[in-house]
Design a protein around this motif. Structure first.
Motif, PDB file in Angstrom:
ATOM      1  N   VAL A  24       0.610  -1.153   0.299  1.00 23.99           N
ATOM      2  CA  VAL A  24      -0.146   0.252  -0.010  1.00 23.99           C
ATOM      3  C   VAL A  24       1.048   1.254   0.125  1.00 23.99           C
ATOM      4  CG1 VAL A  24      -2.055   1.418   1.003  1.00 23.99           C
ATOM      5  CG2 VAL A  24      -1.705  -1.174   1.218  1.00 23.99           C
ATOM      6  N   LEU A  25       0.696   1.643  -0.750  1.00 28.35           N
ATOM      7  CA  LEU A  25       1.462   3.448  -1.056  1.00 28.35           C
ATOM      8  C   LEU A  25       1.243   4.762  -0.326  1.00 28.35           C
ATOM      9  CD1 LEU A  25       2.161   3.166  -5.555  1.00 28.35           C
ATOM     10  CD2 LEU A  25       3.523   2.252  -3.213  1.00 28.35           C
ATOM     11  N   TYR A  26       1.562   5.380  -0.206  1.00 27.62           N
ATOM     12  CA  TYR A  26       1.010   6.161   0.401  1.00 27.62           C
ATOM     13  C   TYR A  26       0.437   7.471  -0.334  1.00 27.62           C
ATOM     14  CZ  TYR A  26       2.790   5.069   4.867  1.00 27.62           C
ATOM     15  OH  TYR A  26       3.083   4.440   5.898  1.00 27.62           O
ATOM     16  N   THR A  27      -0.206   8.572  -0.297  1.00 29.83           N
ATOM     17  CA  THR A  27      -0.391   9.301  -1.368  1.00 29.83           C
ATOM     18  C   THR A  27      -1.011  10.662  -0.395  1.00 29.83           C
ATOM     19  OG1 THR A  27      -1.553  10.396  -2.839  1.00 29.83           O
ATOM     20  CG2 THR A  27      -3.451   9.507  -1.710  1.00 29.83           C
ATOM     21  N   THR A  28      -0.904  11.736  -0.881  1.00 31.85           N
ATOM     22  CA  THR A  28      -1.735  13.457   0.034  1.00 31.85           C
ATOM     23  C   THR A  28      -2.080  13.727  -1.210  1.00 31.85           C
ATOM     24  OG1 THR A  28       0.090  14.550  -1.814  1.00 31.85           O
ATOM     25  CG2 THR A  28       0.798  13.634   0.622  1.00 31.85           C
ATOM     26  N   ILE A  31      11.213   5.012  -0.461  1.00 29.34           N
ATOM     27  CA  ILE A  31      12.269   4.464  -1.207  1.00 29.34           C
ATOM     28  C   ILE A  31      11.670   5.235  -3.174  1.00 29.34           C
ATOM     29  CG2 ILE A  31      12.051   2.765  -3.193  1.00 29.34           C
ATOM     30  CD1 ILE A  31      10.538   1.468  -0.756  1.00 29.34           C
ATOM     31  N   GLU A  32      10.952   5.928  -3.168  1.00 30.05           N
ATOM     32  CA  GLU A  32      10.174   6.192  -4.019  1.00 30.05           C
ATOM     33  C   GLU A  32       9.549   7.664  -3.925  1.00 30.05           C
ATOM     34  OE1 GLU A  32       8.000   6.605  -6.176  1.00 30.05           O
ATOM     35  OE2 GLU A  32       6.536   5.417  -4.734  1.00 30.05           O
ATOM     36  N   GLU A  33       9.390   8.424  -4.581  1.00 34.57           N
ATOM     37  CA  GLU A  33       8.218   9.522  -4.929  1.00 34.57           C
ATOM     38  C   GLU A  33       7.779  10.340  -5.910  1.00 34.57           C
ATOM     39  OE1 GLU A  33       8.303  13.487  -4.391  1.00 34.57           O
ATOM     40  OE2 GLU A  33      10.934  13.687  -3.433  1.00 34.57           O
ATOM     41  N   ARG A  34       6.721  10.560  -6.267  1.00 33.79           N
ATOM     42  CA  ARG A  34       6.799  11.849  -7.348  1.00 33.79           C
ATOM     43  C   ARG A  34       5.379  13.032  -6.828  1.00 33.79           C
ATOM     44  NH1 ARG A  34       4.009   7.099  -8.328  1.00 33.79           N
ATOM     45  NH2 ARG A  34       4.139   6.183  -6.912  1.00 33.79           N
ATOM     46  N   THR A  35       5.855  13.433  -7.240  1.00 33.81           N
ATOM     47  CA  THR A  35       5.046  14.955  -7.233  1.00 33.81           C
ATOM     48  C   THR A  35       4.546  15.399  -8.609  1.00 33.81           C
ATOM     49  OG1 THR A  35       6.166  15.302  -5.040  1.00 33.81           O
ATOM     50  CG2 THR A  35       4.365  17.535  -5.923  1.00 33.81           C
ATOM     51  N   TYR A  36       2.464  15.352  -8.805  1.00 31.49           N
ATOM     52  CA  TYR A  36       2.031  15.746  -9.564  1.00 31.49           C
ATOM     53  C   TYR A  36       1.849  17.264  -9.541  1.00 31.49           C
ATOM     54  CZ  TYR A  36       2.962  10.282 -10.916  1.00 31.49           C
ATOM     55  OH  TYR A  36       3.198   9.191 -10.785  1.00 31.49           O
ATOM     56  N   ASP A  37       2.063  18.121 -10.689  1.00 30.27           N
ATOM     57  CA  ASP A  37       1.087  19.129 -10.883  1.00 30.27           C
ATOM     58  C   ASP A  37      -0.396  19.461 -11.647  1.00 30.27           C
ATOM     59  OD1 ASP A  37       0.425  22.381 -10.552  1.00 30.27           O
ATOM     60  OD2 ASP A  37       1.682  22.537 -12.411  1.00 30.27           O
ATOM     61  N   THR A  38      -1.374  19.044 -10.455  1.00 29.33           N
ATOM     62  CA  THR A  38      -2.244  18.639 -10.818  1.00 29.33           C
ATOM     63  C   THR A  38      -3.469  20.002 -10.898  1.00 29.33           C
ATOM     64  OG1 THR A  38      -3.814  18.335  -8.899  1.00 29.33           O
ATOM     65  CG2 THR A  38      -2.576  16.836  -9.512  1.00 29.33           C
ATOM     66  N   VAL A  39      -4.688  20.177 -11.578  1.00 28.27           N
ATOM     67  CA  VAL A  39      -5.250  21.029 -11.850  1.00 28.27           C
ATOM     68  C   VAL A  39      -6.355  21.333 -10.491  1.00 28.27           C
ATOM     69  CG1 VAL A  39      -5.750  20.755 -14.077  1.00 28.27           C
ATOM     70  CG2 VAL A  39      -7.914  19.931 -12.155  1.00 28.27           C
ATOM     71  N   TYR A  40      -5.992  20.127  -9.616  1.00 22.27           N
ATOM     72  CA  TYR A  40      -6.330  20.458  -7.977  1.00 22.27           C
ATOM     73  C   TYR A  40      -5.343  21.104  -6.924  1.00 22.27           C
ATOM     74  CZ  TYR A  40     -10.608  18.804  -9.754  1.00 22.27           C
ATOM     75  OH  TYR A  40     -11.517  18.650 -10.904  1.00 22.27           O
ATOM     76  N   CYS A  88       7.120   3.918   1.226  1.00 15.68           N
ATOM     77  CA  CYS A  88       7.943   3.322   2.502  1.00 15.68           C
ATOM     78  C   CYS A  88       8.396   1.922   2.524  1.00 15.68           C
ATOM     79  CB  CYS A  88       7.206   4.208   3.509  1.00 15.68           C
ATOM     80  SG  CYS A  88       6.191   6.101   3.194  1.00 15.68           S
ATOM     81  N   SER A  89       9.724   2.207   3.337  1.00 13.67           N
ATOM     82  CA  SER A  89      10.403   0.458   3.325  1.00 13.67           C
ATOM     83  C   SER A  89       9.865   0.463   4.824  1.00 13.67           C
ATOM     84  CB  SER A  89      11.043   0.917   3.158  1.00 13.67           C
ATOM     85  OG  SER A  89      11.824   2.046   4.659  1.00 13.67           O
ATOM     86  N   ASP A  90       9.537   0.757   5.589  1.00 10.20           N
ATOM     87  CA  ASP A  90       8.792   0.857   6.992  1.00 10.20           C
ATOM     88  C   ASP A  90       6.963  -0.588   6.957  1.00 10.20           C
ATOM     89  OD1 ASP A  90       7.052   2.491   6.058  1.00 10.20           O
ATOM     90  OD2 ASP A  90       7.224   4.337   7.878  1.00 10.20           O
ATOM     91  N   ASN A  91       6.478  -0.246   5.367  1.00 10.97           N
ATOM     92  CA  ASN A  91       5.612  -1.313   5.542  1.00 10.97           C
ATOM     93  C   ASN A  91       5.710  -1.952   4.231  1.00 10.97           C
ATOM     94  OD1 ASN A  91       5.582   0.351   3.245  1.00 10.97           O
ATOM     95  ND2 ASN A  91       3.106   0.374   3.009  1.00 10.97           N
ATOM     96  N   PHE A 151      15.977   0.060  -4.985  1.00  8.97           N
ATOM     97  CA  PHE A 151      16.057  -0.920  -4.080  1.00  8.97           C
ATOM     98  C   PHE A 151      15.947  -1.734  -3.489  1.00  8.97           C
ATOM     99  CE2 PHE A 151      14.455  -1.112   1.072  1.00  8.97           C
ATOM    100  CZ  PHE A 151      15.113   0.154   0.660  1.00  8.97           C
ATOM    101  N   PHE A 152      14.939  -2.829  -3.643  1.00  7.16           N
ATOM    102  CA  PHE A 152      14.944  -4.251  -3.735  1.00  7.16           C
ATOM    103  C   PHE A 152      15.645  -5.189  -4.498  1.00  7.16           C
ATOM    104  CE2 PHE A 152      11.078  -1.963  -1.789  1.00  7.16           C
ATOM    105  CZ  PHE A 152      11.766  -3.593  -0.519  1.00  7.16           C
TER     106      PHE A 152
END
Length: 193
Positions: free
Chosen positions: A32-36, A67-76, A84-87, A110-111
């Motif tokens: 399960v990834l994380y998202t804002t 481990i990795e992250e991506r930020t998208y400049d969305t219309v919102y 994250c490696s902790d999960n 990473f792996f």
């Protein structure tokens, strides 16, 4: 040796449906990834994503577990997705993840490629566009502008050149019936387990 099977493909390729159906068996743990980004209708914390805010992301970044992250400049506004490696504990079993080609490349680094197995789903662009519009129409507040941005960005994000650089050789077509594609993916994963 346990593996991370990593499903990827352009938006509306059916990867979420394949991911959910594969998790119905006990053979794979969800990665399960994380998202804002805001939670969509019918999503649940910890199922599709771990939902957090910018502060939560910065705390994970400071802890050194990203481990990795991506930020998208969305219309919102900016939406960040990250792993994250902790999960992830490969001693517990095999994982099933879902994400972008960019995230696959970083998780693979990473792996290691002997542990991270790509599962690339592809669909004719016309079919994908129809599926995307139909899915968005079911939302209480459809976000058509964001749908268009994602659709266009996919052409670059999943270009043939980038697929080749990432070592994606095996592809699973989901332009026909879902059952046929799913069966091929399931058989492939079982052959490695």
């Amino acid at each position: 040796m346990n593996h991370i099977f990593y499903i990827m493909g352009k938006s509306s390729s059916g990867k979420d449906t394949i991911y959910k159906k594969l998790l119905e068996s006990d053979a794979l743990l969800p990665l399960v990834l994380y998202t804002t980004r805001p939670m969509r209708e019918n999503e649940q914390e910890g199922r599709e994503y771990h939902f957090t805010d910018r502060k939560g992301f910065e705390e994970k970044l400071a802890s050194g577990t990203v481990i990795e992250e991506r930020t998208y400049d969305t219309v919102y506004g900016d939406w960040t997705y990250f792993t994250c490696s902790d999960n992830i504990d490969l001693e517990k079993g095999n994982y099933l993840g879902i994400g972008t080609l960019e995230s696959f490349v970083k998780i693979n680094a990473f792996f290691g490629s002997e542990r991270v197995i790509p599962v690339y789903i592809e669909v004719d662009d016309g079919i994908r566009l129809i599926r995307a519009v139909e899915r968005e129409m079911r939302e209480e507040k459809p976000k058509y502008t964001e749908l268009c941005r994602r659709f266009i960005a996919d052409s670059e994000d999943f270009s043939e050149e980038k697929l080749k650089e990432a070592g994606i050789e095996r592809r699973f077509s989901n332009s026909g019936t879902f059952e046929e594609c799913f069966s091929q993916v399931e058989e492939y994963i079982r052959s490695i387990l």
